[in-house]
Write a protein that holds these residues in place. Structure first.
Motif, PDB file in Angstrom:
ATOM      1  N   UNK A  29       0.802  -1.201   0.000  1.00 30.94           N
ATOM      2  CA  UNK A  29       0.000   0.000   0.000  1.00 30.94           C
ATOM      3  C   UNK A  29       0.843   1.262   0.000  1.00 30.94           C
ATOM      4  N   UNK A  30       0.466   2.197  -0.860  1.00 29.73           N
ATOM      5  CA  UNK A  30       1.104   3.510  -0.878  1.00 29.73           C
ATOM      6  C   UNK A  30       0.038   4.540  -1.219  1.00 29.73           C
ATOM      7  N   UNK A  31      -0.122   5.517  -0.377  1.00 27.98           N
ATOM      8  CA  UNK A  31      -1.188   6.491  -0.585  1.00 27.98           C
ATOM      9  C   UNK A  31      -0.674   7.732  -1.315  1.00 27.98           C
ATOM     10  N   UNK A  32      -1.577   8.413  -1.983  1.00 29.32           N
ATOM     11  CA  UNK A  32      -1.274   9.703  -2.608  1.00 29.32           C
ATOM     12  C   UNK A  32      -1.781  10.852  -1.749  1.00 29.32           C
ATOM     13  N   UNK A  33      -2.795  10.558  -0.960  1.00 31.87           N
ATOM     14  CA  UNK A  33      -3.353  11.554  -0.040  1.00 31.87           C
ATOM     15  C   UNK A  33      -4.111  10.821   1.050  1.00 31.87           C
ATOM     16  N   UNK A  34      -4.185  11.447   2.192  1.00 28.08           N
ATOM     17  CA  UNK A  34      -5.003  10.927   3.281  1.00 28.08           C
ATOM     18  C   UNK A  34      -5.788  12.082   3.869  1.00 28.08           C
ATOM     19  N   UNK A  35      -7.004  11.775   4.260  1.00 26.54           N
ATOM     20  CA  UNK A  35      -7.854  12.857   4.739  1.00 26.54           C
ATOM     21  C   UNK A  35      -8.806  12.427   5.820  1.00 26.54           C
ATOM     22  N   UNK A  36      -9.538  13.422   6.300  1.00 24.21           N
ATOM     23  CA  UNK A  36     -10.541  13.206   7.328  1.00 24.21           C
ATOM     24  C   UNK A  36     -11.892  13.719   6.845  1.00 24.21           C
ATOM     25  N   UNK A  37     -12.905  12.941   7.126  1.00 23.58           N
ATOM     26  CA  UNK A  37     -14.286  13.323   6.885  1.00 23.58           C
ATOM     27  C   UNK A  37     -15.036  13.133   8.195  1.00 23.58           C
ATOM     28  N   UNK A  38     -16.227  13.688   8.261  1.00 20.94           N
ATOM     29  CA  UNK A  38     -17.036  13.481   9.461  1.00 20.94           C
ATOM     30  C   UNK A  38     -18.503  13.401   9.085  1.00 20.94           C
ATOM     31  N   UNK A  39     -19.250  12.734   9.959  1.00 19.00           N
ATOM     32  CA  UNK A  39     -20.684  12.604   9.735  1.00 19.00           C
ATOM     33  C   UNK A  39     -21.403  12.772  11.056  1.00 19.00           C
ATOM     34  N   UNK A  40     -22.216  13.808  11.118  1.00 18.43           N
ATOM     35  CA  UNK A  40     -23.023  14.065  12.296  1.00 18.43           C
ATOM     36  C   UNK A  40     -24.368  13.356  12.147  1.00 18.43           C
ATOM     37  N   UNK A  41     -25.041  13.084  13.254  1.00 20.05           N
ATOM     38  CA  UNK A  41     -26.338  12.394  13.180  1.00 20.05           C
ATOM     39  C   UNK A  41     -27.316  13.129  12.272  1.00 20.05           C
ATOM     40  N   UNK A  42     -27.918  12.396  11.351  1.00 16.51           N
ATOM     41  CA  UNK A  42     -28.908  12.974  10.456  1.00 16.51           C
ATOM     42  C   UNK A  42     -28.337  13.806   9.324  1.00 16.51           C
ATOM     43  N   UNK A  43     -27.015  13.834   9.211  1.00 12.18           N
ATOM     44  CA  UNK A  43     -26.395  14.628   8.154  1.00 12.18           C
ATOM     45  C   UNK A  43     -25.538  13.751   7.260  1.00 12.18           C
ATOM     46  N   UNK A  44     -25.210  14.293   6.097  1.00 13.61           N
ATOM     47  CA  UNK A  44     -24.349  13.568   5.177  1.00 13.61           C
ATOM     48  C   UNK A  44     -22.890  13.685   5.619  1.00 13.61           C
ATOM     49  N   UNK A  45     -22.091  12.740   5.150  1.00 12.24           N
ATOM     50  CA  UNK A  45     -20.664  12.790   5.437  1.00 12.24           C
ATOM     51  C   UNK A  45     -20.071  14.017   4.745  1.00 12.24           C
ATOM     52  N   UNK A  46     -19.194  14.737   5.457  1.00 11.94           N
ATOM     53  CA  UNK A  46     -18.613  15.945   4.877  1.00 11.94           C
ATOM     54  C   UNK A  46     -17.096  15.942   5.012  1.00 11.94           C
ATOM     55  N   UNK A  47     -16.470  16.621   4.096  1.00 12.80           N
ATOM     56  CA  UNK A  47     -15.022  16.765   4.076  1.00 12.80           C
ATOM     57  C   UNK A  47     -14.571  17.641   5.233  1.00 12.80           C
ATOM     58  N   UNK A  48     -13.452  17.259   5.860  1.00 12.16           N
ATOM     59  CA  UNK A  48     -12.867  18.058   6.934  1.00 12.16           C
ATOM     60  C   UNK A  48     -11.493  18.592   6.531  1.00 12.16           C
ATOM     61  N   UNK A  49     -10.591  17.689   6.182  1.00 12.43           N
ATOM     62  CA  UNK A  49      -9.235  18.103   5.850  1.00 12.43           C
ATOM     63  C   UNK A  49      -8.541  16.989   5.089  1.00 12.43           C
ATOM     64  N   UNK A  50      -7.538  17.359   4.307  1.00  9.47           N
ATOM     65  CA  UNK A  50      -6.774  16.368   3.576  1.00  9.47           C
ATOM     66  C   UNK A  50      -5.319  16.783   3.488  1.00  9.47           C
TER      67      UNK A  50
END
Length: 126
Positions: A29-50
């Motif tokens: 495995x070798x990544x090109x990017x790694x990031x964070x997303x989050x999902x609050x109750x009742x909401x869609x998953x959203x981008x946080x940082x990469x």
């Protein structure tokens, strides 16, 4: 097989800080990017940082700019998210994701990531 494992979530009071960690592993495995997303109750998953390894650049959602910092080590396929000045609206399950593909554009889109962790709960009390 690639595994992505997050840690560091928990309960914190508003104004407090937490640091999330993520490690991706796999035989070739070798990544090109790694990031964070989050999902609050009742909401869609959203981008946080990469964190994009080729350019050593970090990108943030407007909602976390100035409060969150992403860092990491490409050689270890690890990424961290330092979260300061946390607010109740930051409460969510936070997911780490890794991409093995190269894009000229940004990595805001969750579809650009190939591997995901199970998520870690972050709860901010008021």
């Amino acid at each position: 097989q690639v595994q992505v494992v997050e840690s560091g979530g928990g309960l914190v009071q508003a104004g407090g800080s937490l640091r999330l960690s993520c490690a991706a592993s796999g035989r070739t495995f070798s990544s090109t990017a790694m990031g964070w997303f989050r999902q609050a109750p009742g909401k869609e998953r959203e981008f946080v940082a990469t964190r994009r390894w080729s350019s050593s650049t970090s990108t943030y959602a407007d909602s976390v700019k100035g409060r969150f910092t992403i860092s990491g080590d490409k050689s270890q396929n690890t990424v961290y998210l330092q979260m300061n000045s946390l607010q109740p609206e930051d409460t969510a399950v936070y997911y780490c994701a890794a991409s093995t593909r190269s894009y000229y554009g940004n990595y805001y889109d969750a579809n650009k990531y190939d591997y995901w962790g199970q998520g870690t709960q972050v709860t901010v009390s008021s």
